[in-house]
Design a protein around this motif. Structure first.
Motif, PDB file in Angstrom:
ATOM      1  N   UNK A   1      -1.389  59.501  43.654  1.00  0.00           N
ATOM      2  CA  UNK A   1      -1.283  58.815  42.386  1.00  0.00           C
ATOM      3  C   UNK A   1      -0.946  59.796  41.280  1.00  0.00           C
ATOM      4  N   UNK A   2       0.075  59.487  40.474  1.00  0.00           N
ATOM      5  CA  UNK A   2       0.455  60.348  39.357  1.00  0.00           C
ATOM      6  C   UNK A   2      -0.723  60.465  38.389  1.00  0.00           C
ATOM      7  N   UNK A   3      -0.970  61.687  37.917  1.00  0.00           N
ATOM      8  CA  UNK A   3      -2.096  61.881  37.007  1.00  0.00           C
ATOM      9  C   UNK A   3      -1.855  61.115  35.715  1.00  0.00           C
ATOM     10  N   UNK A   4      -2.885  60.400  35.297  1.00  0.00           N
ATOM     11  CA  UNK A   4      -2.832  59.708  34.023  1.00  0.00           C
ATOM     12  C   UNK A   4      -4.246  59.617  33.474  1.00  0.00           C
ATOM     13  N   UNK A   5      -4.400  59.927  32.194  1.00  0.00           N
ATOM     14  CA  UNK A   5      -5.705  59.902  31.544  1.00  0.00           C
ATOM     15  C   UNK A   5      -5.758  58.682  30.634  1.00  0.00           C
ATOM     16  N   UNK A   6      -6.481  57.612  31.033  1.00  0.00           N
ATOM     17  CA  UNK A   6      -6.536  56.404  30.192  1.00  0.00           C
ATOM     18  C   UNK A   6      -7.122  56.713  28.815  1.00  0.00           C
ATOM     19  N   UNK A   7      -6.605  56.039  27.809  1.00  0.00           N
ATOM     20  CA  UNK A   7      -7.127  56.215  26.450  1.00  0.00           C
ATOM     21  C   UNK A   7      -7.790  54.942  25.926  1.00  0.00           C
ATOM     22  N   UNK A   8      -7.574  53.821  26.629  1.00  0.00           N
ATOM     23  CA  UNK A   8      -8.208  52.568  26.233  1.00  0.00           C
ATOM     24  C   UNK A   8      -8.336  51.706  27.485  1.00  0.00           C
ATOM     25  N   UNK A   9      -8.028  50.426  27.384  1.00  0.00           N
ATOM     26  CA  UNK A   9      -8.156  49.521  28.531  1.00  0.00           C
ATOM     27  C   UNK A   9      -6.809  49.198  29.159  1.00  0.00           C
ATOM     28  N   UNK A  10      -5.822  50.112  28.986  1.00  0.00           N
ATOM     29  CA  UNK A  10      -4.463  49.804  29.426  1.00  0.00           C
ATOM     30  C   UNK A  10      -4.350  49.604  30.943  1.00  0.00           C
ATOM     31  N   UNK A  11      -5.114  50.368  31.739  1.00  0.00           N
ATOM     32  CA  UNK A  11      -5.037  50.184  33.198  1.00  0.00           C
ATOM     33  C   UNK A  11      -5.599  48.821  33.604  1.00  0.00           C
ATOM     34  N   UNK A  12      -6.658  48.406  32.934  1.00  0.00           N
ATOM     35  CA  UNK A  12      -7.266  47.101  33.216  1.00  0.00           C
ATOM     36  C   UNK A  12      -6.304  45.966  32.869  1.00  0.00           C
ATOM     37  N   UNK A  13      -5.657  46.072  31.698  1.00  0.00           N
ATOM     38  CA  UNK A  13      -4.691  45.055  31.292  1.00  0.00           C
ATOM     39  C   UNK A  13      -3.539  44.987  32.289  1.00  0.00           C
TER      40      UNK A  13
ATOM     41  N   UNK B   1      -7.486  67.617  27.504  1.00  0.00           N
ATOM     42  CA  UNK B   1      -7.719  67.408  28.939  1.00  0.00           C
ATOM     43  C   UNK B   1      -6.399  67.217  29.682  1.00  0.00           C
ATOM     44  N   UNK B   2      -5.503  66.443  29.097  1.00  0.00           N
ATOM     45  CA  UNK B   2      -4.191  66.217  29.702  1.00  0.00           C
ATOM     46  C   UNK B   2      -3.426  67.533  29.816  1.00  0.00           C
ATOM     47  N   UNK B   3      -3.471  68.320  28.762  1.00  0.00           N
ATOM     48  CA  UNK B   3      -2.735  69.585  28.728  1.00  0.00           C
ATOM     49  C   UNK B   3      -3.235  70.545  29.804  1.00  0.00           C
ATOM     50  N   UNK B   4      -4.544  70.639  29.948  1.00  0.00           N
ATOM     51  CA  UNK B   4      -5.124  71.511  30.971  1.00  0.00           C
ATOM     52  C   UNK B   4      -4.714  71.035  32.357  1.00  0.00           C
ATOM     53  N   UNK B   5      -4.785  69.721  32.598  1.00  0.00           N
ATOM     54  CA  UNK B   5      -4.474  69.170  33.913  1.00  0.00           C
ATOM     55  C   UNK B   5      -2.996  69.313  34.262  1.00  0.00           C
ATOM     56  N   UNK B   6      -2.126  69.064  33.282  1.00  0.00           N
ATOM     57  CA  UNK B   6      -0.689  69.048  33.550  1.00  0.00           C
ATOM     58  C   UNK B   6      -0.043  70.430  33.581  1.00  0.00           C
ATOM     59  N   UNK B   7      -0.609  71.375  32.842  1.00  0.00           N
ATOM     60  CA  UNK B   7       0.036  72.686  32.740  1.00  0.00           C
ATOM     61  C   UNK B   7      -0.719  73.793  33.460  1.00  0.00           C
TER      62      UNK B   7
END
Length: 286
Positions: free
Chosen positions: A11-23, A182-188
């Motif tokens: 699964x491509x890394x993605x850090x949710x910021x709200x309820x977008x995955x649920x929607x 967190x995204x920056x650390x994970x992606x880079x």
């Protein structure tokens, strides 16, 4: 033809910021199309990749532009060694296979092209193929996803209300400082402290506003900067190449960006040597 399928074992890394995955998951379970709004580089495409991987579906991505025709999406007759044959476009393949078709920057497409989406984006879920006489019923797993940057909208561009109201909509923005770090650390792979300083720098640049910058620096640009720094590049040089240069062609604006950069990253000892080979950076130093 545009729209190569994208599959991945992880699964491509993605850090949710709200309820977008649920929607997204609820919309997918009902076969509802999704409209994603947000600035460039805020994670719209990565989010769609992540959800396609999570749901176990193929993803066909199409970058929309002024010359995109309905045939580019639906398909066309081609001439081969054995005569004329029909070749499905990415939208048709997704409809047949039960894949996700993602149209990136949908407002860049011509109006006569987007009309082909209407019967797919309502309760009919059909795709008429006038060239072959077929009327395809969408596979139960088919999903239509479109996106655009509201900042690019003008009187000549924008989705018609009759199109917009067929979609479940999500609004994306840039992540908050903690999430972006967190995204920056994970992606880079950059260390937390450096990532935090880059995020603070980006926040300051975003506050420069549209008066100075045509568009705010994206999380994507931050990731590029962090990767360059991680490989050993001087922070000032990395910020020049990955932030100042992409964000503006105006030397005065570039100088202002680099002033902000220096406030967050002290000039490295060899910056003067770098400036000898980079006239823009050298001008920005004075």
């Amino acid at each position: 033809m545009p729209g190569a399928p994208k599959t991945a074992p992880d699964t491509a890394y993605y850090r949710p910021t709200s309820n977008e995955t649920d929607v997204f998951e609820h919309a997918a379970s009902h076969g509802l199309p999704i409209l994603i709004k947000g600035p460039t580089g805020c994670g719209k495409t990565r989010f769609v990749q992540h959800m396609a991987d999570k749901l176990g579906r193929k993803l066909y991505t199409v970058a929309c532009h002024d010359d995109l025709t309905s045939a580019d999406l639906v398909g066309r007759h081609l001439i081969g060694s054995n005569g004329t044959y029909w070749q499905d476009g990415p939208l048709t393949r997704a409809v047949r296979e039960g894949a996700i078709c993602y149209l990136d920057e949908i407002i860049e497409a011509r109006k006569d092209t987007t009309v082909v989406l209407h019967p797919l984006a309502d309760d009919r879920r059909i795709l008429p193929l006038d060239a072959t006489g077929e009327c395809l019923e969408a596979h139960p797993d088919f999903m239509l996803v479109v996106s655009y940057n509201p900042g690019y909208r003008n009187l000549l561009k924008g989705l018609k209300p009759s199109t917009r109201q067929r979609f479940v909509a999500l609004s994306f923005g840039y992540p908050d400082a903690n999430a972006e770090t967190e995204i920056l650390v994970s992606e880079s792979g950059i260390d937390f402290d450096t990532a935090s300083r880059l995020v603070q720098l980006c926040g300051a640049l975003r506050h420069m506003g549209s008066h100075d910058l045509e568009e705010a620096p994206s999380t994507r640009l931050l990731i590029h900067t962090a990767r360059m720094m991680l490989s050993g590049m001087d922070p000032i040089a990395a910020c020049t190449a990955c932030l100042a240069e992409p964000l503006s062609d105006d030397p005065t604006t570039q100088a202002a960006i680099l002033d902000v950069v220096r406030a967050h990253f002290a000039a490295a000892p060899h910056e003067a040597q770098y400036n000898q080979h980079n006239p823009v950076s050298s001008r920005a130093s004075h």
